[in-house]
Scaffold this motif. Structure first.
Motif, PDB file in Angstrom:
ATOM      1  N   GLY A 186       0.774  -1.233   0.000  1.00 58.04           N
ATOM      2  CA  GLY A 186       0.000   0.000   0.000  1.00 58.04           C
ATOM      3  C   GLY A 186       0.803   1.279   0.000  1.00 58.04           C
ATOM      4  N   ASN A 221      -3.288   3.368   3.806  1.00 58.54           N
ATOM      5  CA  ASN A 221      -3.955   2.123   4.210  1.00 58.54           C
ATOM      6  C   ASN A 221      -3.015   0.975   3.868  1.00 58.54           C
ATOM      7  N   ASP A 234      -2.243  -3.166   3.823  1.00 66.19           N
ATOM      8  CA  ASP A 234      -2.699  -4.551   3.897  1.00 66.19           C
ATOM      9  C   ASP A 234      -1.476  -5.427   4.106  1.00 66.19           C
ATOM     10  N   HIS A 288       0.099  -9.201   4.511  1.00 66.91           N
ATOM     11  CA  HIS A 288      -0.050 -10.644   4.312  1.00 66.91           C
ATOM     12  C   HIS A 288       1.110 -11.334   5.008  1.00 66.91           C
ATOM     13  N   SER A 334      -3.701 -12.236   8.090  1.00 64.65           N
ATOM     14  CA  SER A 334      -3.702 -10.931   7.427  1.00 64.65           C
ATOM     15  C   SER A 334      -4.033  -9.853   8.447  1.00 64.65           C
ATOM     16  N   LYS A 347      -5.178  -5.573   8.446  1.00 61.40           N
ATOM     17  CA  LYS A 347      -5.501  -4.331   7.735  1.00 61.40           C
ATOM     18  C   LYS A 347      -5.299  -3.167   8.692  1.00 61.40           C
ATOM     19  N   LYS A 385      -5.955   0.641   8.877  1.00 65.25           N
ATOM     20  CA  LYS A 385      -6.768   1.629   8.171  1.00 65.25           C
ATOM     21  C   LYS A 385      -6.395   3.055   8.585  1.00 65.25           C
ATOM     22  N   ALA A 410      -7.312  -1.250  13.281  1.00 66.00           N
ATOM     23  CA  ALA A 410      -6.592  -2.433  12.802  1.00 66.00           C
ATOM     24  C   ALA A 410      -7.532  -3.641  12.853  1.00 66.00           C
ATOM     25  N   ASN A 460      -9.299  -8.619  17.715  1.00 62.35           N
ATOM     26  CA  ASN A 460      -9.859  -7.372  17.213  1.00 62.35           C
ATOM     27  C   ASN A 460     -10.435  -6.497  18.318  1.00 62.35           C
TER      28      ASN A 460
END
Length: 305
Positions: free
Chosen positions: A152, A177, A179, A181, A202, A204, A206, A242, A264
């Protein structure tokens, strides 16, 4: 160009050709069996600053006054900044920061993806070998993320770019942003149940806001010209959100959903653990790549009067 050699055919030879006031030395592997001249190295001299590529198709080669083969050497070379995706800005321009921001925005994607002609490695994706977090502490779960590829950076949005030429500092703000992996190794206890699992994962990140400061000095390069050299750096970050996802947790969907939910819910604590190491890897990669570029482009061409 006529090139005379004393070496027996079939070995590496060297020759020099001239374009205007500049010359280039070529290291060439002559393969008579296949009637090919293979360029193995190129070095620029004179008014050449950087060689982009060399094409060989007509060139007269002699060995003890005997014509061995004919080819033609054509070189594309660049002087100074030379890359069409980098626009210079006058350091005396009252709107220097606006000009530099526009130029940086236009060149960012190419810079992040790398430039083989300048030996700039790609920054997108950015590789971080390992990140470790404990959930909620060392008595709970140990989660190790391995082979992390951050995608990104080439789409990063530069919000501000400011030069303090007196203090020799560059300030920039950006939003990106990311990403990620990667692979994960999970071990420890969930409540009182020991668990061990590994697999794909993964992350993310943000709306990650980056505030970067770069301190530099003026140095004299091998070309006798003044260049910028980064001598110190600082980075601060803030992540809006995240999102984590671990796949195939113990092959049990119920446990997997529970662990992912826990991750999360605790994303701020996890980011606080891994954020500094990720940002350090990011800024070091940027500084290293930027250093390669600055060593090639003199200050007077990057930011002329």
């Amino acid at each position: 160009m006529d090139l005379f050699v004393e070496e027996p055919p079939g070995v590496e030879i060297c020759g020099t050709f001239v374009v205007g006031e500049a010359s280039m030395e070529l290291s060439i592997d002559l393969d008579l069996a296949s009637e090919q001249l293979l360029l193995s190295e190129q070095v620029a001299y004179g008014s050449f600053d950087r060689v982009l590529d060399v094409e060989i198709n007509e060139f007269t080669l002699y060995h003890h006054d005997e014509v061995i083969t004919t080819a033609h050497v054509h070189a594309r070379y660049a002087r100074g900044i030379a890359a069409d995706y980098i626009k210079s800005c006058s350091r005396n321009d009252p709107n220097l920061n606006e000009c530099a921001l526009k130029s940086a925005r236009e060149s960012l994607e190419q810079f992040a993806r790398g430039d083989t002609s300048r030996k700039l490695p790609p920054l997108d994706p950015l590789y971080v070998s390992e990140m470790t977090v404990y959930i909620p502490n060392e008595n709970g779960l140990k989660l190790v993320f391995k082979d992390n590829y951050f995608h990104g950076l080439s789409d990063m949005k530069l919000e501000k770019l400011k030069f303090d030429l007196n203090k020799k500092v560059i300030y920039t703000n950006a939003v990106v942003n990311l990403d990620v992996h990667n692979k994960y190794d999970l071990s420890g206890k969930l409540m009182i149940v020991p668990i061990t699992s590994n697999g794909d994962s993964s992350i993310k990140l943000k709306n990650t806001v980056l505030q970067i400061s770069l301190w530099y000095e003026h140095v004299t390069g091998p070309d006798g010209k003044i260049h910028w050299k980064i001598i110190n750096h600082d980075i601060k970050y803030n992540i809006e959100k995240a999102v984590f996802r671990l796949e195939n947790l113990l092959g049990d969907k119920a446990i997997g959903d529970q662990v992912n939910l826990l991750l999360n819910e605790l994303w701020r604590e996890i980011v606080a653990d891994v954020g500094p190491s990720v940002c350090n890897s990011l800024i070091e990669a940027v500084v290293e790549t930027l250093g390669v570029l600055l060593a090639q482009v003199p200050y007077d061409e990057l930011m002329p009067e």
